[in-house]
Motif scaffolding. Structure first.
Motif, mmCIF file in Angstrom:
data_model
loop_
_atom_site.group_PDB
_atom_site.id
_atom_site.type_symbol
_atom_site.label_atom_id
_atom_site.label_comp_id
_atom_site.label_asym_id
_atom_site.label_seq_id
_atom_site.Cartn_x
_atom_site.Cartn_y
_atom_site.Cartn_z
ATOM 1 N N CYS A 68 -77.117 61.273 44.657
ATOM 2 C CA CYS A 68 -76.771 59.847 44.649
ATOM 3 C C CYS A 68 -78.004 58.974 44.462
ATOM 4 O O CYS A 68 -77.937 57.926 43.807
ATOM 5 C CB CYS A 68 -76.052 59.473 45.939
ATOM 6 N N SER A 69 -79.136 59.372 45.009
ATOM 7 C CA SER A 69 -80.369 58.599 44.851
ATOM 8 C C SER A 69 -80.809 58.564 43.389
ATOM 9 O O SER A 69 -81.175 57.505 42.860
ATOM 10 C CB SER A 69 -81.492 59.182 45.717
ATOM 11 N N ILE A 70 -80.794 59.721 42.731
ATOM 12 C CA ILE A 70 -81.218 59.779 41.331
ATOM 13 C C ILE A 70 -80.247 59.008 40.448
ATOM 14 O O ILE A 70 -80.654 58.243 39.560
ATOM 15 C CB ILE A 70 -81.349 61.235 40.861
ATOM 16 N N SER A 71 -78.959 59.181 40.691
ATOM 17 C CA SER A 71 -77.958 58.460 39.919
ATOM 18 C C SER A 71 -78.128 56.946 40.076
ATOM 19 O O SER A 71 -78.071 56.194 39.104
ATOM 20 C CB SER A 71 -76.555 58.877 40.371
ATOM 21 N N TYR A 76 -71.925 55.040 47.063
ATOM 22 C CA TYR A 76 -71.936 53.576 47.077
ATOM 23 C C TYR A 76 -73.153 53.009 47.795
ATOM 24 O O TYR A 76 -73.811 52.085 47.300
ATOM 25 C CB TYR A 76 -70.658 53.032 47.718
ATOM 26 N N SER A 77 -73.472 53.518 48.962
ATOM 27 C CA SER A 77 -74.591 52.960 49.722
ATOM 28 C C SER A 77 -75.920 53.149 48.994
ATOM 29 O O SER A 77 -76.825 52.317 49.097
ATOM 30 C CB SER A 77 -74.664 53.582 51.122
ATOM 31 N N PHE A 78 -76.038 54.226 48.227
ATOM 32 C CA PHE A 78 -77.257 54.474 47.456
ATOM 33 C C PHE A 78 -77.345 53.508 46.267
ATOM 34 O O PHE A 78 -78.435 53.022 45.939
ATOM 35 C CB PHE A 78 -77.294 55.925 46.982
ATOM 36 N N ASP A 79 -76.201 53.227 45.642
ATOM 37 C CA ASP A 79 -76.178 52.229 44.574
ATOM 38 C C ASP A 79 -76.628 50.873 45.109
ATOM 39 O O ASP A 79 -77.435 50.172 44.496
ATOM 40 C CB ASP A 79 -74.771 52.094 43.999
ATOM 41 N N VAL A 103 -76.868 65.642 36.794
ATOM 42 C CA VAL A 103 -76.924 64.821 38.008
ATOM 43 C C VAL A 103 -75.836 63.764 37.983
ATOM 44 O O VAL A 103 -75.138 63.530 38.981
ATOM 45 C CB VAL A 103 -78.312 64.165 38.158
ATOM 46 N N ILE A 104 -75.679 63.090 36.835
ATOM 47 C CA ILE A 104 -74.662 62.054 36.719
ATOM 48 C C ILE A 104 -73.266 62.640 36.907
ATOM 49 O O ILE A 104 -72.403 62.054 37.576
ATOM 50 C CB ILE A 104 -74.764 61.342 35.353
ATOM 51 N N VAL A 139 -70.804 44.494 40.955
ATOM 52 C CA VAL A 139 -70.386 45.549 40.020
ATOM 53 C C VAL A 139 -71.606 46.375 39.630
ATOM 54 O O VAL A 139 -72.558 45.840 39.060
ATOM 55 C CB VAL A 139 -69.746 44.949 38.750
ATOM 56 N N PRO A 140 -71.626 47.669 39.938
ATOM 57 C CA PRO A 140 -72.759 48.511 39.538
ATOM 58 C C PRO A 140 -72.953 48.488 38.029
ATOM 59 O O PRO A 140 -71.999 48.389 37.265
ATOM 60 C CB PRO A 140 -72.350 49.907 40.026
ATOM 61 N N ARG A 141 -74.195 48.573 37.613
ATOM 62 C CA ARG A 141 -74.514 48.573 36.185
ATOM 63 C C ARG A 141 -73.990 49.845 35.526
ATOM 64 O O ARG A 141 -73.928 50.905 36.130
ATOM 65 C CB ARG A 141 -76.040 48.500 35.995
ATOM 66 N N THR A 142 -73.650 49.732 34.260
ATOM 67 C CA THR A 142 -73.224 50.893 33.485
ATOM 68 C C THR A 142 -74.402 51.823 33.246
ATOM 69 O O THR A 142 -75.508 51.365 32.970
ATOM 70 C CB THR A 142 -72.646 50.444 32.129
ATOM 71 N N ILE A 143 -74.159 53.114 33.357
ATOM 72 C CA ILE A 143 -75.217 54.091 33.106
ATOM 73 C C ILE A 143 -75.448 54.205 31.606
ATOM 74 O O ILE A 143 -74.508 54.348 30.832
ATOM 75 C CB ILE A 143 -74.829 55.471 33.655
ATOM 76 N N THR A 144 -76.697 54.112 31.182
ATOM 77 C CA THR A 144 -77.048 54.346 29.796
ATOM 78 C C THR A 144 -78.198 55.333 29.747
ATOM 79 O O THR A 144 -79.000 55.407 30.678
ATOM 80 C CB THR A 144 -77.487 53.051 29.084
ATOM 81 N N PHE A 145 -78.265 56.096 28.664
ATOM 82 C CA PHE A 145 -79.349 57.036 28.466
ATOM 83 C C PHE A 145 -80.158 56.591 27.265
ATOM 84 O O PHE A 145 -79.612 56.340 26.211
ATOM 85 C CB PHE A 145 -78.817 58.450 28.228
ATOM 86 N N GLN A 146 -81.470 56.505 27.454
ATOM 87 C CA GLN A 146 -82.357 56.135 26.363
ATOM 88 C C GLN A 146 -83.425 57.192 26.244
ATOM 89 O O GLN A 146 -84.057 57.564 27.232
ATOM 90 C CB GLN A 146 -83.000 54.769 26.635
ATOM 91 N N SER A 147 -83.667 57.668 25.049
ATOM 92 C CA SER A 147 -84.654 58.711 24.831
ATOM 93 C C SER A 147 -86.050 58.177 25.074
ATOM 94 O O SER A 147 -86.393 57.064 24.685
ATOM 95 C CB SER A 147 -84.562 59.234 23.400
#
Length: 211
Positions: free
Chosen positions: A18-21, A86-89, A165-166, A198-206
């Motif tokens: 949860c911390s990494i996510s 949730y608490s980590f977010d 992880v996600i 509202v938590p931000r959307t997860i995105t992956f960037q190289s």
């Protein structure tokens, strides 16, 4: 199960995932979120009474005085006391605010999570640095990482390990949601209306070739 956390106790597995996510979602250095999570060391459902009458709640030990400021978003102590991510977010969101808006170096800003009072901040800061260095080494072993203090960025790698992880975080959230639904049906859980947060959307960037 992620192979590099398989030997950890279940509570620590959840904390790490949860911390990494959360760090990815809010673009906060993952080693700092992991260090704060370890230092707070709370558990789901935990409420620790302080001498001033407030309580520190849940895995990330949110103080009830701080939670009072979040009531306008519908966030309650029950929300941060629950298991799941949730608490980590919420903690990563809070850390992001400190890092972006406060004064001092990044460690002083991150230690404001605990206290802005200098004598308390400096103690927390010192221990936070030690834990963050340890977690940085751990992250380097398992992920493509960016040294944010050297490069000024916090872009995560998009390799297979991060995607795992996600996915693991999504499973934790699904399990937590199912448990909350069961408790709600039994009349033992009443979720708050979290409008405005509202938590931000997860995105992956190289961040480079081979990631």
């Amino acid at each position: 199960m992620l192979p590099f956390i398989a030997d950890m106790p279940p509570l620590e597995q959840e904390r790490v995932v949860c911390s990494i996510s959360a760090a990815v979602k809010y673009e906060v250095p993952a080693n700092i979120v992991l260090a704060v999570a370890e230092k707070e060391g709370g558990r789901p459902g935990q409420r620790v009474r302080n001498s001033n009458g407030t309580h520190d709640v849940g895995p990330m030990q949110f103080n009830t005085a701080y939670l009072g400021d979040l009531e306008k978003y519908g966030i309650t102590a029950n929300d941060v006391a629950a298991s799941g991510c949730y608490s980590f977010d919420l903690a990563a969101w809070r850390l992001r605010g400190h890092i972006l808006n406060d004064s001092g170096d990044i460690w002083t800003r991150a230690a404001n999570y605990h206290s802005r009072t200098p004598k308390y901040n400096v103690i927390y800061r010192g221990d936070l640095i030690q834990k963050a260095v340890k977690w940085a080494d751990w992250l380097d072993e398992h992920f493509s990482t960016v040294n944010v203090t050297a490069q000024g960025g916090a872009t995560p790698g998009n390799g297979t390990a991060m995607q795992q992880v996600i996915q693991e975080a999504a499973k934790i959230e699904a399990d937590s949601s199912n448990r909350q639904t069961e408790r709600q049906e039994q009349g033992t859980y009443s979720p708050s209306q979290q409008t405005g947060y509202v938590p931000r959307t997860i995105t992956f960037q190289s961040t480079g070739a081979g990631q």
